[in-house]
Every structure is written in structure tokens, then in C-alpha cells.
Motif scaffolding. Structure first.
Motif, PDB file in Angstrom:
ATOM      1  N   VAL A   1       0.838  -1.195   0.000  1.00 32.63           N
ATOM      2  CA  VAL A   1       0.000   0.000   0.000  1.00 32.63           C
ATOM      3  C   VAL A   1       0.873   1.246   0.000  1.00 32.63           C
ATOM      4  CG1 VAL A   1      -1.699   1.320   1.333  1.00 32.63           C
ATOM      5  CG2 VAL A   1      -1.847  -1.176   1.241  1.00 32.63           C
ATOM      6  N   MET A   2       0.448   2.232  -0.760  1.00 33.38           N
ATOM      7  CA  MET A   2       1.042   3.572  -0.732  1.00 33.38           C
ATOM      8  C   MET A   2      -0.089   4.531  -0.403  1.00 33.38           C
ATOM      9  SD  MET A   2       3.483   3.429  -4.063  1.00 33.38           S
ATOM     10  CE  MET A   2       3.735   5.171  -4.028  1.00 33.38           C
ATOM     11  N   ARG A   3       0.188   5.508   0.445  1.00 33.64           N
ATOM     12  CA  ARG A   3      -0.830   6.483   0.850  1.00 33.64           C
ATOM     13  C   ARG A   3      -0.464   7.868   0.363  1.00 33.64           C
ATOM     14  NH1 ARG A   3      -5.820   5.282   2.912  1.00 33.64           N
ATOM     15  NH2 ARG A   3      -5.663   3.506   4.269  1.00 33.64           N
ATOM     16  N   GLY A   4      -1.508   8.647   0.120  1.00 37.57           N
ATOM     17  CA  GLY A   4      -1.323  10.042  -0.234  1.00 37.57           C
ATOM     18  C   GLY A   4      -0.727  10.226  -1.616  1.00 37.57           C
ATOM     19  N   GLY A   5      -0.525  11.453  -1.958  1.00 37.75           N
ATOM     20  CA  GLY A   5       0.072  11.779  -3.246  1.00 37.75           C
ATOM     21  C   GLY A   5       1.315  12.606  -3.027  1.00 37.75           C
ATOM     22  N   SER A   6       1.844  13.125  -4.091  1.00 38.05           N
ATOM     23  CA  SER A   6       3.075  13.896  -3.995  1.00 38.05           C
ATOM     24  C   SER A   6       2.937  15.202  -4.754  1.00 38.05           C
ATOM     25  CB  SER A   6       4.222  13.087  -4.585  1.00 38.05           C
ATOM     26  OG  SER A   6       4.103  13.059  -6.004  1.00 38.05           O
ATOM     27  N   TRP A   7       4.012  15.937  -4.788  1.00 38.08           N
ATOM     28  CA  TRP A   7       4.074  17.191  -5.522  1.00 38.08           C
ATOM     29  C   TRP A   7       3.784  16.974  -7.004  1.00 38.08           C
ATOM     30  CZ3 TRP A   7       7.718  16.780  -9.290  1.00 38.08           C
ATOM     31  CH2 TRP A   7       8.671  15.783  -9.122  1.00 38.08           C
ATOM     32  N   LEU A   8       3.893  15.746  -7.481  1.00 35.87           N
ATOM     33  CA  LEU A   8       3.674  15.421  -8.881  1.00 35.87           C
ATOM     34  C   LEU A   8       2.186  15.230  -9.208  1.00 35.87           C
ATOM     35  CD1 LEU A   8       5.372  14.866 -11.423  1.00 35.87           C
ATOM     36  CD2 LEU A   8       5.422  12.470 -10.768  1.00 35.87           C
ATOM     37  N   ASN A   9       1.332  15.035  -8.184  1.00 35.35           N
ATOM     38  CA  ASN A   9      -0.096  14.775  -8.384  1.00 35.35           C
ATOM     39  C   ASN A   9      -0.922  16.039  -8.247  1.00 35.35           C
ATOM     40  OD1 ASN A   9       0.923  12.123  -6.571  1.00 35.35           O
ATOM     41  ND2 ASN A   9      -0.083  11.697  -8.504  1.00 35.35           N
ATOM     42  N   ASP A  10      -2.178  15.961  -8.706  1.00 35.13           N
ATOM     43  CA  ASP A  10      -3.082  17.081  -8.486  1.00 35.13           C
ATOM     44  C   ASP A  10      -3.532  17.079  -7.023  1.00 35.13           C
ATOM     45  OD1 ASP A  10      -5.026  15.100  -8.293  1.00 35.13           O
ATOM     46  OD2 ASP A  10      -5.807  15.442 -10.301  1.00 35.13           O
ATOM     47  N   ALA A  11      -4.142  18.168  -6.571  1.00 34.67           N
ATOM     48  CA  ALA A  11      -4.493  18.345  -5.159  1.00 34.67           C
ATOM     49  C   ALA A  11      -5.389  17.229  -4.627  1.00 34.67           C
ATOM     50  CB  ALA A  11      -5.155  19.703  -4.958  1.00 34.67           C
ATOM     51  N   TYR A  12      -6.336  16.772  -5.407  1.00 35.13           N
ATOM     52  CA  TYR A  12      -7.260  15.733  -4.958  1.00 35.13           C
ATOM     53  C   TYR A  12      -6.515  14.466  -4.554  1.00 35.13           C
ATOM     54  CZ  TYR A  12     -11.146  12.455  -4.918  1.00 35.13           C
ATOM     55  OH  TYR A  12     -12.062  11.515  -4.537  1.00 35.13           O
ATOM     56  N   ASN A  13      -5.478  14.113  -5.242  1.00 30.75           N
ATOM     57  CA  ASN A  13      -4.736  12.878  -4.972  1.00 30.75           C
ATOM     58  C   ASN A  13      -3.682  13.007  -3.883  1.00 30.75           C
ATOM     59  OD1 ASN A  13      -6.138  11.286  -6.830  1.00 30.75           O
ATOM     60  ND2 ASN A  13      -4.926  12.102  -8.495  1.00 30.75           N
ATOM     61  N   THR A  14      -3.542  14.177  -3.273  1.00 29.72           N
ATOM     62  CA  THR A  14      -2.586  14.314  -2.175  1.00 29.72           C
ATOM     63  C   THR A  14      -3.246  14.023  -0.821  1.00 29.72           C
ATOM     64  OG1 THR A  14      -2.995  16.683  -1.964  1.00 29.72           O
ATOM     65  CG2 THR A  14      -1.172  16.001  -3.382  1.00 29.72           C
ATOM     66  N   ARG A  15      -4.517  13.664  -0.818  1.00 36.81           N
ATOM     67  CA  ARG A  15      -5.211  13.330   0.427  1.00 36.81           C
ATOM     68  C   ARG A  15      -4.568  12.102   1.078  1.00 36.81           C
ATOM     69  NH1 ARG A  15     -10.061  11.064  -1.033  1.00 36.81           N
ATOM     70  NH2 ARG A  15      -8.968  10.443  -2.891  1.00 36.81           N
ATOM     71  N   SER A  16      -4.531  12.065   2.400  1.00 33.63           N
ATOM     72  CA  SER A  16      -3.958  10.898   3.088  1.00 33.63           C
ATOM     73  C   SER A  16      -4.817   9.659   2.891  1.00 33.63           C
ATOM     74  CB  SER A  16      -3.762  11.182   4.569  1.00 33.63           C
ATOM     75  OG  SER A  16      -5.003  11.490   5.167  1.00 33.63           O
ATOM     76  N   SER A  17      -6.082   9.841   2.537  1.00 33.56           N
ATOM     77  CA  SER A  17      -6.958   8.690   2.299  1.00 33.56           C
ATOM     78  C   SER A  17      -6.754   8.089   0.912  1.00 33.56           C
ATOM     79  CB  SER A  17      -8.420   9.090   2.476  1.00 33.56           C
ATOM     80  OG  SER A  17      -8.776  10.091   1.555  1.00 33.56           O
ATOM     81  N   GLU A  18      -5.991   8.740   0.067  1.00 33.21           N
ATOM     82  CA  GLU A  18      -5.676   8.196  -1.261  1.00 33.21           C
ATOM     83  C   GLU A  18      -4.846   6.935  -1.068  1.00 33.21           C
ATOM     84  OE1 GLU A  18      -5.321   8.028  -5.497  1.00 33.21           O
ATOM     85  OE2 GLU A  18      -6.749   8.976  -4.150  1.00 33.21           O
ATOM     86  N   ARG A  19      -5.301   5.817  -1.593  1.00 35.89           N
ATOM     87  CA  ARG A  19      -4.619   4.531  -1.381  1.00 35.89           C
ATOM     88  C   ARG A  19      -4.266   3.922  -2.725  1.00 35.89           C
ATOM     89  NH1 ARG A  19      -6.315  -0.963   1.380  1.00 35.89           N
ATOM     90  NH2 ARG A  19      -7.974  -0.866  -0.127  1.00 35.89           N
ATOM     91  N   LEU A  20      -2.979   3.696  -2.935  1.00 33.98           N
ATOM     92  CA  LEU A  20      -2.465   3.111  -4.167  1.00 33.98           C
ATOM     93  C   LEU A  20      -1.820   1.778  -3.847  1.00 33.98           C
ATOM     94  CD1 LEU A  20      -0.649   6.351  -5.297  1.00 33.98           C
ATOM     95  CD2 LEU A  20      -2.901   5.594  -6.055  1.00 33.98           C
ATOM     96  N   ARG A  21      -1.388   1.057  -4.870  1.00 34.89           N
ATOM     97  CA  ARG A  21      -0.657  -0.191  -4.634  1.00 34.89           C
ATOM     98  C   ARG A  21       0.397  -0.359  -5.720  1.00 34.89           C
ATOM     99  NH1 ARG A  21      -5.778  -2.545  -6.691  1.00 34.89           N
ATOM    100  NH2 ARG A  21      -5.312  -3.465  -8.697  1.00 34.89           N
ATOM    101  N   HIS A  22       1.536  -0.901  -5.288  1.00 36.46           N
ATOM    102  CA  HIS A  22       2.636  -1.186  -6.212  1.00 36.46           C
ATOM    103  C   HIS A  22       3.417  -2.387  -5.696  1.00 36.46           C
ATOM    104  CE1 HIS A  22       2.393   2.146  -9.001  1.00 36.46           C
ATOM    105  NE2 HIS A  22       2.168   2.952  -7.987  1.00 36.46           N
ATOM    106  N   LEU A  23       4.130  -3.026  -6.589  1.00 34.84           N
ATOM    107  CA  LEU A  23       5.035  -4.104  -6.185  1.00 34.84           C
ATOM    108  C   LEU A  23       6.107  -3.544  -5.261  1.00 34.84           C
ATOM    109  CD1 LEU A  23       5.413  -5.887  -9.636  1.00 34.84           C
ATOM    110  CD2 LEU A  23       4.152  -6.723  -7.646  1.00 34.84           C
TER     111      LEU A  23
END
Length: 84
Positions: A39-61
Motif C-alpha cells: 500500500v502507498m498512501r497520499g500523493g506527492s508534488w507530482l499529483n493534483d491536489a485531490y490525490n494528495t489526500r492521506s486517504s488516497e490509497r495506491l498499490r505497487h510491487l
């Protein structure tokens, strides 16, 4: 810290995990056989504002690397004396 980098977590990704587990400290330490992604949480300076929320949940190897991905080190305040 939101918006600096996406944060790696120790949890293994499971799309239904939060619906099946208790609300208090829901940590997924069991590696699912069907999806071996962290799991990865939140977004970064590279994302738009909506995706920088701490509830944003991504996944990667686990070996995924990117310039906008990081992690946070946490030290229990009682541990400091034990390290010396």
C-alpha cells in the motif's frame, strides 16, 4: 507532510481489507496470494491536489521506485534511551 511524497506502508494491499477488519489500527501484515503489492498512501508534488489526500490509497510491487515515493521513519520516544 501531505503532498511531499507518496508514502510506502508495511501493509499488503487488499481491496476489501478495511471492510473486513476492525476500524481500530487496521494493519494488514498478511501477504495475499493473489495480489502481492504494498500500500502507498497520499500523493506527492507530482499529483493534483485531490490525490494528495492521506486517504488516497495506491498499490505497487515492493520493488517499485519513483522520484515522488518515500517512507516515514518512526521512533517510539521510549526507545531513544535504549539505543544509546
Amino acid at each position: 507532510m501531505a503532498g511531499n511524497v507518496s508514502e510506502w506502508l508495511a501493509d499488503w494491499y487488499d481491496s476489501d481489507y478495511y471492510q473486513l477488519r476492525p476500524a481500530e489500527d487496521p494493519v494488514n501484515r498478511d501477504q495475499p496470494e493473489y495480489d502481492r503489492k504494498r500500500v502507498m498512501r497520499g500523493g506527492s508534488w507530482l499529483n493534483d491536489a485531490y490525490n494528495t489526500r492521506s486517504s488516497e490509497r495506491l498499490r505497487h510491487l515492493p520493488d517499485y521506485r519513483n522520484i515522488n515515493t518515500g517512507f516515514r521513519l518512526v521512533l517510539d520516544s521510549g526507545t531513544r534511551e535504549k539505543i544509546r
